[in-house]
Design a protein around this motif. Structure first.
Motif, PDB file in Angstrom:
ATOM      1  N   GLU A   1       0.828  -1.207   0.094  1.00 18.67           N
ATOM      2  CA  GLU A   1       0.150  -0.069   0.012  1.00 18.67           C
ATOM      3  C   GLU A   1       0.802   1.109   0.144  1.00 18.67           C
ATOM      4  N   LYS A   2       2.151   1.119   0.433  1.00 22.17           N
ATOM      5  CA  LYS A   2       2.967   2.396   0.391  1.00 22.17           C
ATOM      6  C   LYS A   2       3.484   2.600  -0.827  1.00 22.17           C
ATOM      7  N   GLY A   3       3.285   1.851  -2.040  1.00 20.17           N
ATOM      8  CA  GLY A   3       3.449   2.125  -3.365  1.00 20.17           C
ATOM      9  C   GLY A   3       4.985   1.870  -3.897  1.00 20.17           C
ATOM     10  N   LEU A   4       5.717   1.263  -3.362  1.00 21.95           N
ATOM     11  CA  LEU A   4       6.920   0.781  -3.999  1.00 21.95           C
ATOM     12  C   LEU A   4       7.184   0.311  -5.137  1.00 21.95           C
ATOM     13  N   GLY A   5       6.127  -0.916  -5.176  1.00 18.30           N
ATOM     14  CA  GLY A   5       6.103  -1.485  -6.652  1.00 18.30           C
ATOM     15  C   GLY A   5       5.596  -0.546  -7.696  1.00 18.30           C
TER      16      GLY A   5
ATOM     17  N   SER B   1      19.605  13.891  -2.115  1.00 16.33           N
ATOM     18  CA  SER B   1      18.929  13.876  -3.271  1.00 16.33           C
ATOM     19  C   SER B   1      18.118  15.217  -3.494  1.00 16.33           C
ATOM     20  N   ALA B   2      17.542  15.231  -4.764  1.00 20.85           N
ATOM     21  CA  ALA B   2      16.848  16.470  -5.011  1.00 20.85           C
ATOM     22  C   ALA B   2      15.394  16.303  -4.914  1.00 20.85           C
ATOM     23  N   VAL B   3      14.804  15.192  -4.817  1.00 16.57           N
ATOM     24  CA  VAL B   3      13.187  15.249  -4.899  1.00 16.57           C
ATOM     25  C   VAL B   3      13.011  14.051  -4.017  1.00 16.57           C
ATOM     26  N   VAL B   4      12.035  14.237  -3.217  1.00 15.06           N
ATOM     27  CA  VAL B   4      11.521  13.086  -2.400  1.00 15.06           C
ATOM     28  C   VAL B   4      10.285  12.500  -2.947  1.00 15.06           C
ATOM     29  N   VAL B   5      10.107  11.123  -3.161  1.00 18.68           N
ATOM     30  CA  VAL B   5       8.918  10.538  -3.791  1.00 18.68           C
ATOM     31  C   VAL B   5       8.160   9.673  -3.025  1.00 18.68           C
ATOM     32  N   HIS B   6       6.780   9.796  -2.786  1.00 15.47           N
ATOM     33  CA  HIS B   6       5.908   8.996  -1.985  1.00 15.47           C
ATOM     34  C   HIS B   6       4.706   8.709  -2.640  1.00 15.47           C
ATOM     35  N   THR B   7       4.362   7.403  -2.983  1.00 17.84           N
ATOM     36  CA  THR B   7       3.547   7.187  -4.123  1.00 17.84           C
ATOM     37  C   THR B   7       2.824   5.949  -3.354  1.00 17.84           C
ATOM     38  N   PRO B   8       2.080   6.065  -2.476  1.00  9.33           N
ATOM     39  CA  PRO B   8       0.971   5.237  -1.527  1.00  9.33           C
ATOM     40  C   PRO B   8      -0.124   5.140  -2.562  1.00  9.33           C
ATOM     41  N   THR B   9      -1.105   3.963  -2.459  1.00 10.36           N
ATOM     42  CA  THR B   9      -2.162   3.784  -3.188  1.00 10.36           C
ATOM     43  C   THR B   9      -3.469   3.995  -2.075  1.00 10.36           C
ATOM     44  N   TRP B  10      -3.015   3.985  -0.771  1.00  5.50           N
ATOM     45  CA  TRP B  10      -4.121   3.990   0.082  1.00  5.50           C
ATOM     46  C   TRP B  10      -4.289   5.605   0.647  1.00  5.50           C
ATOM     47  N   ASN B  11      -5.255   6.000   1.314  1.00  7.42           N
ATOM     48  CA  ASN B  11      -5.323   7.295   1.578  1.00  7.42           C
ATOM     49  C   ASN B  11      -4.545   7.737   2.795  1.00  7.42           C
ATOM     50  N   ASP B  12      -3.306   7.776   2.677  1.00  9.20           N
ATOM     51  CA  ASP B  12      -2.290   8.064   3.806  1.00  9.20           C
ATOM     52  C   ASP B  12      -2.677   9.604   4.269  1.00  9.20           C
ATOM     53  N   THR B  13      -2.806   9.584   5.644  1.00  2.00           N
ATOM     54  CA  THR B  13      -3.286  10.723   6.064  1.00  2.00           C
ATOM     55  C   THR B  13      -2.395  12.086   6.209  1.00  2.00           C
TER      56      THR B  13
END
Length: 390
Positions: A225-229, A286-298
């Motif tokens: 659900e945290k979206g690494l895949g 790093s230059a950019v932080v990426v966060h790609t979950p599929t659940w409704n992370d609060t």
């Protein structure tokens, strides 16, 4: 201003961001001159309870007799201006709201998840977003799917607790929603707009950002659900080395995937589990932080840390992520095609957006701003309180 902060701490063996958030907020309030009296219980203490109290533990989410007794004594002795509730489960129970009102003390609750409706608090199960219990008098789907701690019995208890305490939640004097997504959840639950304010959590200021590094940083629990895949699917649609370096930090069930891709591609680096200093170093690189979950992370802390460090963020359009990033980064649907198309833009535009990311932190997530807002919320309630038992 005298405030009682009520919170059931999660097990310290499983560090919770919520525990850190509450501790940080208490420290910020005290620094601003408020008198804060913690009223906390820890799940770690369950094994040390007397047998009589252990026998009553299954009922704690509904009532929590010892917690109500102790809170009543505290309120009687201290006469606080307000009680600020965070997590009530399992040892405090939402009944603390009724106990506070009995003593004429108004109640503020910070809503960290969706547990007014959802037994797990996540609106997520079995790898997909789920709102099967929404609108139901009792959340029987949660029992069927064992949504609370993988147990049908405990899920039945939590579903019952949520049904019993529907009037309790609707009596809370003011809800603090971390984002507009949480505010929408509360409105859908039946809370009127005038009882909701949006105030996110913040982070201590790390100081002026260092110059941007290169590439991207992904730091989260390595679970589906945290979206690494999802991210790696998008990343591998680009030639090796064309986007800079993707650094992955964290642990979880998808760790073998992270390790395998880092071995197959020169532009993917798996960093393992990092402590605070290690994450800070990875952000600097790093230059950019990426966060790609599929659940409704609060309200993912990794994005707040990115903004405070002057790193623009790329995130998926779920939960509170659009609220955090605003116009300073890139928000895309949780689809590999959309992420893949945006990665080159983020690589190229990061230097131009870095200062805006830092400014968004200073305006919206700096502790000075948020503590002042919290004290305003308290003052508004205590001014309207008649200080007489209800």
């Amino acid at each position: 201003m005298k405030v009682v902060v009520a919170h059931n701490r999660y097990r310290e063996a499983m560090p919770s961001g919520e525990n850190v958030i509450v501790d940080t907020e208490i420290a910020q309030l005290r620094a601003a001159g408020a008198e804060v009296i913690p009223f906390q219980r820890s799940s770690d203490s369950i094994g040390e309870l007397p047998l009589a109290e252990k026998a009553l533990l299954p009922l704690s989410p509904i009532y929590g007799r010892s917690a109500q007794r102790d809170l009543s004594q505290l309120l009687e002795a201290e006469r606080p201006d307000v009680l600020h509730l965070h997590n009530p489960y399992p040892l405090l129970s939402p009944w603390v709201v009724r106990t506070a009102h009995k003593h004429g003390v108004p109640v503020v609750q910070t809503v960290h998840n969706y547990r007014q409706v959802c037994s797990s608090g996540l609106y997520f199960r079995d790898g997909h977003n789920c709102q099967d219990c929404r609108g139901k008098l009792i959340g029987w789907p949660a029992v069927q799917h064992k949504c609370y701690r993988g147990s049908a019995a405990q899920s039945a208890l939590m579903a019952t607790t949520l049904a019993v305490h529907r009037p309790t939640w609707r009596s809370v004097d003011r809800f603090i929603a971390l984002t507009d997504r949480i505010a929408a959840h509360l409105r859908d639950y039946g809370i009127p707009d005038e009882h909701i304010v949006i105030k996110p959590n913040g982070l201590p200021d790390p100081g002026e950002p260092e110059p941007l590094g290169e590439g991207f940083l992904y730091g989260a629990r390595l679970s589906p659900e945290k979206g690494l895949g999802l991210l790696l699917d998008a990343w591998q649609r680009h030639p090796d080395g064309s986007l800079g370096t993707l650094r992955i930090a964290g642990d979880g069930e998808l760790r073998p995937l992270a390790e395998r891709v880092s071995q197959e591609r020169k532009d993917v680096e798996y960093l393992g589990i990092l402590d605070k200093a290690g994450m800070e170093a990875a952000r600097r690189a790093s230059a950019v932080v990426v966060h790609t979950p599929t659940w409704n992370d609060t309200l993912p802390t990794v994005l707040l840390e990115a903004l405070s460090a002057g790193r623009p963020a790329l995130g998926t359009a779920v939960g509170g992520i659009p609220y955090i990033i605003g116009e300073t980064g890139w928000v895309v649907p949780p689809e590999p095609e959309a992420i893949a198309a945006t990665l080159p833009l983020a690589r190229d535009e990061a230097p131009a957006r870095a200062r805006a990311a830092r400014e968004r932190y200073l305006r919206h997530f700096h502790p000075d701003v948020l503590t002042a807002r919290l004290l305003e919320i308290y003052a508004g309630l205590s001014a309207n309180s008649e200080r007489s038992p209800r």
